[in-house]
Design a protein around this motif. Structure first.
Motif, PDB file in Angstrom:
ATOM      1  N   GLU A  69       3.593  -2.505  -4.454  1.00 56.58           N
ATOM      2  CA  GLU A  69       4.324  -3.722  -3.596  1.00 56.58           C
ATOM      3  C   GLU A  69       5.380  -2.736  -2.897  1.00 56.58           C
ATOM      4  O   GLU A  69       5.845  -2.846  -2.478  1.00 56.58           O
ATOM      5  CB  GLU A  69       5.096  -4.848  -4.285  1.00 56.58           C
ATOM      6  CG  GLU A  69       3.273  -5.790  -4.874  1.00 56.58           C
ATOM      7  CD  GLU A  69       2.897  -5.857  -5.484  1.00 56.58           C
ATOM      8  OE1 GLU A  69       3.088  -4.212  -6.460  1.00 56.58           O
ATOM      9  OE2 GLU A  69       1.868  -5.850  -6.219  1.00 56.58           O
ATOM     10  N   ASP A  70       5.966  -1.695  -4.105  1.00 54.75           N
ATOM     11  CA  ASP A  70       6.894  -0.701  -3.512  1.00 54.75           C
ATOM     12  C   ASP A  70       6.402  -0.313  -2.352  1.00 54.75           C
ATOM     13  O   ASP A  70       7.159   0.437  -2.180  1.00 54.75           O
ATOM     14  CB  ASP A  70       7.441  -0.676  -5.139  1.00 54.75           C
ATOM     15  CG  ASP A  70       8.434  -0.248  -5.476  1.00 54.75           C
ATOM     16  OD1 ASP A  70       8.893  -2.233  -5.369  1.00 54.75           O
ATOM     17  OD2 ASP A  70       8.780  -0.696  -6.856  1.00 54.75           O
ATOM     18  N   LYS A  72       4.662  -0.444   0.016  1.00 54.18           N
ATOM     19  CA  LYS A  72       4.099  -1.276   1.114  1.00 54.18           C
ATOM     20  C   LYS A  72       5.842  -0.758   1.915  1.00 54.18           C
ATOM     21  O   LYS A  72       5.929  -0.818   3.073  1.00 54.18           O
ATOM     22  CB  LYS A  72       4.084  -2.084   0.695  1.00 54.18           C
ATOM     23  CG  LYS A  72       2.591  -2.594   0.427  1.00 54.18           C
ATOM     24  CD  LYS A  72       1.796  -3.808   0.688  1.00 54.18           C
ATOM     25  CE  LYS A  72       0.457  -3.932   0.024  1.00 54.18           C
ATOM     26  NZ  LYS A  72       0.056  -5.282  -0.349  1.00 54.18           N
ATOM     27  N   GLU A  73       6.823  -0.518   1.188  1.00 49.39           N
ATOM     28  CA  GLU A  73       8.058  -0.910   2.019  1.00 49.39           C
ATOM     29  C   GLU A  73       8.547   0.607   1.726  1.00 49.39           C
ATOM     30  O   GLU A  73      10.381   1.258   2.435  1.00 49.39           O
ATOM     31  CB  GLU A  73       9.159  -1.744   0.651  1.00 49.39           C
ATOM     32  CG  GLU A  73       8.916  -3.498  -0.004  1.00 49.39           C
ATOM     33  CD  GLU A  73       8.673  -4.097   1.710  1.00 49.39           C
ATOM     34  OE1 GLU A  73       9.082  -3.621   2.598  1.00 49.39           O
ATOM     35  OE2 GLU A  73       7.500  -4.671   1.857  1.00 49.39           O
ATOM     36  N   LEU A  74       8.229   1.520   0.928  1.00 51.26           N
ATOM     37  CA  LEU A  74       9.380   2.502   1.030  1.00 51.26           C
ATOM     38  C   LEU A  74       9.410   3.242   2.652  1.00 51.26           C
ATOM     39  O   LEU A  74       7.768   3.594   3.202  1.00 51.26           O
ATOM     40  CB  LEU A  74       9.120   4.361   0.013  1.00 51.26           C
ATOM     41  CG  LEU A  74       8.747   3.481  -1.413  1.00 51.26           C
ATOM     42  CD1 LEU A  74       8.322   4.231  -2.382  1.00 51.26           C
ATOM     43  CD2 LEU A  74      10.419   3.487  -2.132  1.00 51.26           C
ATOM     44  N   THR A  75      10.052   4.299   2.987  1.00 51.98           N
ATOM     45  CA  THR A  75      10.327   4.737   4.719  1.00 51.98           C
ATOM     46  C   THR A  75      10.113   6.093   4.110  1.00 51.98           C
ATOM     47  O   THR A  75      10.059   6.701   2.648  1.00 51.98           O
ATOM     48  CB  THR A  75      11.439   5.168   4.920  1.00 51.98           C
ATOM     49  OG1 THR A  75      11.981   5.211   3.163  1.00 51.98           O
ATOM     50  CG2 THR A  75      12.010   3.221   5.071  1.00 51.98           C
ATOM     51  N   GLU A  78      12.983   7.405   2.071  1.00 51.43           N
ATOM     52  CA  GLU A  78      12.661   7.211   0.621  1.00 51.43           C
ATOM     53  C   GLU A  78      11.425   7.890  -0.109  1.00 51.43           C
ATOM     54  O   GLU A  78      12.120   8.184  -1.215  1.00 51.43           O
ATOM     55  CB  GLU A  78      13.001   5.968   0.482  1.00 51.43           C
ATOM     56  CG  GLU A  78      14.077   4.447   1.217  1.00 51.43           C
ATOM     57  CD  GLU A  78      13.690   3.443   1.394  1.00 51.43           C
ATOM     58  OE1 GLU A  78      14.607   2.570   1.118  1.00 51.43           O
ATOM     59  OE2 GLU A  78      12.362   3.036   1.837  1.00 51.43           O
ATOM     60  N   ARG A 103      -1.316   7.691   2.407  1.00 51.06           N
ATOM     61  CA  ARG A 103      -1.039   6.573   3.145  1.00 51.06           C
ATOM     62  C   ARG A 103      -2.415   5.835   3.189  1.00 51.06           C
ATOM     63  O   ARG A 103      -2.966   4.420   3.918  1.00 51.06           O
ATOM     64  CB  ARG A 103      -0.008   5.318   3.759  1.00 51.06           C
ATOM     65  CG  ARG A 103       0.832   6.298   3.712  1.00 51.06           C
ATOM     66  CD  ARG A 103       1.875   5.706   4.793  1.00 51.06           C
ATOM     67  NE  ARG A 103       3.439   6.063   4.684  1.00 51.06           N
ATOM     68  CZ  ARG A 103       4.569   5.535   3.732  1.00 51.06           C
ATOM     69  NH1 ARG A 103       4.186   4.400   3.267  1.00 51.06           N
ATOM     70  NH2 ARG A 103       6.272   5.621   4.397  1.00 51.06           N
ATOM     71  N   THR A 108       0.185   3.879  -1.902  1.00 48.64           N
ATOM     72  CA  THR A 108       0.719   4.540  -1.308  1.00 48.64           C
ATOM     73  C   THR A 108       0.970   5.986  -2.700  1.00 48.64           C
ATOM     74  O   THR A 108       1.317   5.324  -3.924  1.00 48.64           O
ATOM     75  CB  THR A 108       2.027   4.731  -0.095  1.00 48.64           C
ATOM     76  OG1 THR A 108       1.900   3.010   0.527  1.00 48.64           O
ATOM     77  CG2 THR A 108       3.027   5.471  -0.068  1.00 48.64           C
ATOM     78  N   LEU A 146      13.562   0.910  -8.512  1.00 48.67           N
ATOM     79  CA  LEU A 146      11.714   0.898  -8.756  1.00 48.67           C
ATOM     80  C   LEU A 146      11.327  -0.024  -9.716  1.00 48.67           C
ATOM     81  O   LEU A 146      12.029   0.450 -10.709  1.00 48.67           O
ATOM     82  CB  LEU A 146      10.940   1.653  -8.146  1.00 48.67           C
ATOM     83  CG  LEU A 146      12.013   2.306  -6.555  1.00 48.67           C
ATOM     84  CD1 LEU A 146      10.892   3.659  -5.918  1.00 48.67           C
ATOM     85  CD2 LEU A 146      11.481   1.192  -5.502  1.00 48.67           C
TER      86      LEU A 146
END
Length: 288
Positions: A69-70, A72-75, A78, A103, A108, A146
């Motif tokens: 879940e984390d 998927k959101e991390l750039t 980040e 990825r 990830t 996180l």
């Protein structure tokens, strides 16, 4: 977030794997390096490593994995921050390092390769590096808000609460029948649909047990604190009249094999036996 780490000798192959474009690899960390491809980076590592040729496993390999879940959101920025913080937690700020995010899967993750030889020619100590990597990743997760390993574990155990209670109930009923050996205990658990899996390390030492029941696979300590390897063996040992530390076996028969009991586990067994002896004395009024 999970961290894994170990020392390796295959520097070039590992960096090439990290840079694999088939895995949609992106560079998210580059410390004290100028190369633009795996070959150039490897050569730069080797220049520093030539200061200490006695060190064979001269590259450190890490994998830092946020939860799905984390992740998927991390750039990319980040993930770069995570990699840099992880390197700092591992005290590798004075070592060459390169990191890649992969990825290609739902999960990830970041591969980090650090030169084990510092810019000053010092060899980085790799003792307990796996455990230290876990702690470093957990510290970074805590700093950045996180999800931490302990939180993931608690959620998993809560989801498996029904299976855990069932395994504990069956275990208690089996122990009440006073099995005189681990094989007898394992057989009786199997009769109740619980598969007991001994965990034996490369040194042939028994580390504990895992329990499979209705899709759940759990360590003894995850089921209940009374189901660790030491406590189970201690409980069964009482049925064979072991009551003093010097009587604790250093090895035992398990599934037609002889396995060793580590000194740490033997000490835990002895402590539990002492507690049981005291409890029996109190229950029967001996010495009162």
């Amino acid at each position: 977030m999970i961290g894994k780490g170990h020392a390796i000798a295959s520097t070039g192959a590992s960096i090439a794997y990290g840079w694999n474009q088939e895995k949609n690899a992106e560079v998210v960390l580059k410390e004290y390096l100028a190369g633009e491809n795996p070959k150039e980076i490897t050569e730069e590592f080797k220049i520093i490593q030539s200061q200490n040729e006695r060190c064979i496993n001269n590259t450190l390999s890490f994998v830092v994995s946020p939860t799905i879940e984390d992740g998927k959101e991390l750039t990319k920025r980040e993930l770069e921050d995570i990699a840099k913080r992880f390197i700092k937690e591992m005290n590798l700020q004075n070592n060459q390092a390169i990191g890649f995010v992969h990825r290609d899967k739902a999960h990830t993750h970041v591969h980090i390769y650090a030169n084990r030889i510092s810019l000053k020619g010092e060899v980085y100590k790799d003792s307990f590096i796996g455990k230290r990597s876990q702690i470093a990743a957990d510290n970074v997760a805590k700093e950045l808000g996180l999800k931490r390993v302990c939180e993931v574990q608690q959620e998993r155990l809560q989801e498996l609460k029904v299976q855990r209670l069932a395994i504990k109930y069956i275990n208690d009923r089996v122990l009440e029948s006073r099995p005189k050996s681990l094989d007898e205990y394992i057989g009786k658990m199997k009769d109740c649909q619980v598969k007991v899996i001994p965990c034996i390390n490369k040194s042939n030492q028994l580390q504990g047990f895992r329990f499979e029941y209705k899709g759940a696979n759990l360590k003894g300590s995850e089921v209940h604190r009374s189901m660790t390897g030491g406590r189970l063996i201690g409980e069964i040992s009482q049925n064979t009249s072991y009551s003093r530390l010097k009587e604790i076996p250093q090895s035992l028969k398990l599934l037609d094999k002889t396995v060793q009991i580590s000194s740490n586990m033997a000490t835990k067994i002895a402590k539990d036996l002492v507690k049981q002896v005291i409890k029996k004395a109190l229950d029967t009024g001996i010495g009162i």
